[in-house]
Design a protein around this motif. Structure first.
Motif, PDB file in Angstrom:
ATOM      1  N   LEU A  24       0.816  -1.220   0.000  1.00 50.98           N
ATOM      2  CA  LEU A  24       0.000   0.000   0.000  1.00 50.98           C
ATOM      3  C   LEU A  24       0.849   1.269   0.000  1.00 50.98           C
ATOM      4  O   LEU A  24       0.351   2.349  -0.270  1.00 50.98           O
ATOM      5  CB  LEU A  24      -0.936   0.022   1.207  1.00 50.98           C
ATOM      6  N   HIS A  81      -5.597   0.382  -8.474  1.00 51.02           N
ATOM      7  CA  HIS A  81      -6.172  -0.949  -8.683  1.00 51.02           C
ATOM      8  C   HIS A  81      -5.210  -1.834  -9.495  1.00 51.02           C
ATOM      9  O   HIS A  81      -4.980  -2.994  -9.138  1.00 51.02           O
ATOM     10  CB  HIS A  81      -7.519  -0.832  -9.394  1.00 51.02           C
ATOM     11  N   MET A  84      -2.452  -2.999  -7.254  1.00 49.13           N
ATOM     12  CA  MET A  84      -2.878  -4.043  -6.320  1.00 49.13           C
ATOM     13  C   MET A  84      -2.998  -5.392  -7.030  1.00 49.13           C
ATOM     14  O   MET A  84      -2.568  -6.416  -6.499  1.00 49.13           O
ATOM     15  CB  MET A  84      -4.218  -3.688  -5.658  1.00 49.13           C
ATOM     16  N   VAL A  89      -2.901  -8.765  -4.710  1.00 51.96           N
ATOM     17  CA  VAL A  89      -3.789  -8.462  -3.585  1.00 51.96           C
ATOM     18  C   VAL A  89      -5.198  -8.870  -3.997  1.00 51.96           C
ATOM     19  O   VAL A  89      -5.638  -8.583  -5.107  1.00 51.96           O
ATOM     20  CB  VAL A  89      -3.734  -6.959  -3.232  1.00 51.96           C
ATOM     21  N   CYS A  91      -8.885  -8.666  -4.611  1.00 51.04           N
ATOM     22  CA  CYS A  91      -9.853  -7.591  -4.822  1.00 51.04           C
ATOM     23  C   CYS A  91     -11.252  -8.188  -4.662  1.00 51.04           C
ATOM     24  O   CYS A  91     -11.617  -9.100  -5.394  1.00 51.04           O
ATOM     25  CB  CYS A  91      -9.683  -6.985  -6.209  1.00 51.04           C
ATOM     26  N   TYR A 106     -10.329  -4.287  -1.125  1.00 50.91           N
ATOM     27  CA  TYR A 106      -9.275  -5.295  -1.175  1.00 50.91           C
ATOM     28  C   TYR A 106      -9.152  -5.954   0.187  1.00 50.91           C
ATOM     29  O   TYR A 106      -9.623  -5.424   1.187  1.00 50.91           O
ATOM     30  CB  TYR A 106      -7.937  -4.636  -1.551  1.00 50.91           C
TER      31      TYR A 106
END
Length: 123
Positions: A24, A81, A84, A89, A91, A106
């Motif tokens: 992040l 997005h 990620m 990650v 979603c 997420y």
């Protein structure tokens, strides 16, 4: 009144530090085995390691007492997005309009739902 801090109870400090700091990209303020803090714009996000094991649940459609859902704001939700997804990650909600804003959701390493909204123009 504004939010000053949010505490997220986590099971593995190192794994959560990697996610919040490296994936992040939140700025780490303080790190210890049981308590770590990130300096975000306007509030502190704290991770608190706990030995308490929550009952497993795949039902994320309802908020349960004791749960937390941090909300973050980014200038470009589509770019966030893509980053990620590239970082693998999970979603649970791709970017979509919600109550006049674009929001995606997420999962962190412990399965906590993170809401990420796009900053509104002119604010």
């Amino acid at each position: 009144m504004r939010i000053n801090y949010a505490i997220i109870f986590i099971s593995d400090m190192q794994r959560s530090l990697v996610f919040y700091r490296d994936v992040l990209e939140l700025p780490l303020r303080f790190e210890s085995p049981h308590w770590s803090e990130f300096a975000t714009e306007g509030a502190t996000l704290a991770l608190h390691a706990t030995n308490v094991v929550a009952a497993p649940s795949d039902d994320r459609s309802h908020e349960h007492p004791g749960s937390c859902r941090p909300g973050f704001s980014v200038p470009d939700l589509d770019a966030f997005h893509q980053r990620m997804i590239a970082a693998h990650v999970v979603c649970v909600q791709p970017p979509k309009p919600v109550f006049g804003a674009r929001v995606a959701q997420y999962l962190d390493p412990d399965g906590l739902v993170l809401s990420v909204g796009e900053e509104r123009q002119g604010r």
